[in-house]
Design a protein around this motif. Structure first.
Motif, PDB file in Angstrom:
ATOM      1  N   ALA A  17      29.967  99.086  71.531  1.00  0.00           N
ATOM      2  CA  ALA A  17      30.581  97.820  71.090  1.00  0.00           C
ATOM      3  C   ALA A  17      30.672  97.749  69.565  1.00  0.00           C
ATOM      4  O   ALA A  17      30.570  96.668  68.972  1.00  0.00           O
ATOM      5  N   GLN A  36      32.663 104.246  70.564  1.00  0.00           N
ATOM      6  CA  GLN A  36      32.993 102.900  70.077  1.00  0.00           C
ATOM      7  C   GLN A  36      32.891 101.877  71.202  1.00  0.00           C
ATOM      8  O   GLN A  36      32.301 100.800  71.037  1.00  0.00           O
ATOM      9  N   ASN A  37      33.440 102.217  72.370  1.00  0.00           N
ATOM     10  CA  ASN A  37      33.417 101.288  73.505  1.00  0.00           C
ATOM     11  C   ASN A  37      32.007 101.071  74.034  1.00  0.00           C
ATOM     12  O   ASN A  37      31.605  99.929  74.306  1.00  0.00           O
ATOM     13  N   GLN A  38      31.260 102.163  74.196  1.00  0.00           N
ATOM     14  CA  GLN A  38      29.922 102.055  74.779  1.00  0.00           C
ATOM     15  C   GLN A  38      28.947 101.340  73.842  1.00  0.00           C
ATOM     16  O   GLN A  38      27.989 100.706  74.313  1.00  0.00           O
ATOM     17  N   ARG A  43      32.428  97.688  66.015  1.00  0.00           N
ATOM     18  CA  ARG A  43      33.709  97.162  65.539  1.00  0.00           C
ATOM     19  C   ARG A  43      34.311  97.996  64.415  1.00  0.00           C
ATOM     20  O   ARG A  43      35.424  97.717  63.973  1.00  0.00           O
ATOM     21  N   LYS A  79      38.925 111.052  72.033  1.00  0.00           N
ATOM     22  CA  LYS A  79      38.260 110.534  73.225  1.00  0.00           C
ATOM     23  C   LYS A  79      36.779 110.272  72.966  1.00  0.00           C
ATOM     24  O   LYS A  79      36.220 109.262  73.421  1.00  0.00           O
ATOM     25  N   ARG A 108      36.396 107.121  70.716  1.00  0.00           N
ATOM     26  CA  ARG A 108      36.679 105.877  71.453  1.00  0.00           C
ATOM     27  C   ARG A 108      35.599 105.584  72.484  1.00  0.00           C
ATOM     28  O   ARG A 108      35.217 104.422  72.677  1.00  0.00           O
ATOM     29  N   ALA A 109      35.098 106.628  73.140  1.00  0.00           N
ATOM     30  CA  ALA A 109      34.036 106.409  74.122  1.00  0.00           C
ATOM     31  C   ALA A 109      32.789 105.848  73.452  1.00  0.00           C
ATOM     32  O   ALA A 109      32.154 104.917  73.962  1.00  0.00           O
TER      33      ALA A 109
END
Length: 283
Positions: free
Chosen positions: A82, A78-80, A84, A72, A75-76
């Protein structure tokens, strides 16, 4: 995937005291606690992937891959950010689940800090701690890496400099549910706040201890056993029980007596996380 791995520690923590001041309208509790780290903990290894996948290669019984705080956290971030890039992660797990010594939260914080370094994101501690808070109330203290007096739900941190003794930590073979303890009607919720800094000596009470000891006989027994040699305290909502000693020899002596029948370990208290000491060496 890169063949190079970065290996970092995820240290345990102790709550040297824990006072519950009241319950908030949102159901969470206002508390005051004093965090200190141990030079003992889990270990995580990371290798950057170019394909964006996030994979934890170590299975934890009862915890699905996607529910693990390590995944978690990755991924958090990575998402926040951006980002790759992806990551392969391996976990050497020694901290017990439900022990009150921060295993999952520490693993999540090490993941955030490790990936911030490997992915060259350049996030500062404030930004990482804010993201960590969305994963758990204890994550920010591990992100910041210094012993701290915590308020609110545990996210408002002020540096503290308690003594750094050696500790013997006993690990009863039970997993304590934090939600269960905080919902117990007998839990004390009206302790007056500490208003002076640093925290005065002698404030070692944990308001959760009576509830945990009543619900979990194994914790009660560990407290009684360790209490024959030193002040025995509960960390967080348990289950781990700890006592301070002036030096390693004294802690080892009592450990040899008690760990014939109880699981436990000896570790040095530290006001700076061993994770942050290693990260400094990378800079």
């Amino acid at each position: 995937m890169s063949a190079d791995r970065l290996t970092l520690p995820a240290p345990a923590k102790l709550n040297l005291m824990l006072h519950i001041l009241g319950r908030r309208p949102d159901g969470y509790h206002e508390l005051q606690t004093l965090f200190q780290f141990l030079d003992y903990g889990d270990e995580l290894s990371f290798a950057v992937r170019e394909d964006g996948d996030i994979r934890l290669h170590t299975e934890i019984d009862g915890v699905p891959h996607d529910s693990n705080l390590i995944v978690k956290a990755a991924r958090a971030l990575q998402n926040q950010s951006a980002c790759r890039l992806g990551i392969d992660i391996w976990l050497k797990k020694v901290l017990p689940m439900g022990g009150g010594i921060g295993g999952g939260s520490s693993d999540a914080a090490t993941t955030l800090l490790g990936l911030n370094h490997l992915w060259n994101l350049g996030w500062d501690a404030d930004r990482l701690a804010a993201l960590g808070l969305t994963l758990g109330a204890d994550v920010p203290v591990f992100v910041r890496g210094y012993a701290a007096f915590a308020e609110g739900v545990g996210e408002i941190l002020t540096p503290e400099y308690p003594e750094e003794p050696w500790y013997l930590v006993l690990v009863p073979q039970v997993s304590v549910s934090t939600a269960e303890i905080f919902s117990d009607p007998l839990l004390t919720r009206d302790t007056p706040p500490i208003k002076v800094r640093p925290v005065p000596k002698g404030n070692s009470r944990n308001d959760c201890l009576p509830v945990v000891a009543r619900r979990y006989p194994a914790v009660h027994n560990a407290l009684k056993l360790l209490g024959n040699y030193t002040e025995a305290r509960l960390t967080g909502t348990g289950s781990c029980v700890f006592g301070a000693f002036p030096n390693k020899a004294e802690a080892d002596k009592v450990s040899a007596l008690l760990t014939e029948t109880h699981t436990g370990f000896v570790a040095k208290g530290s006001n700076v996380s061993m994770l942050h000491r290693e990260l400094q060496d990378l800079l």
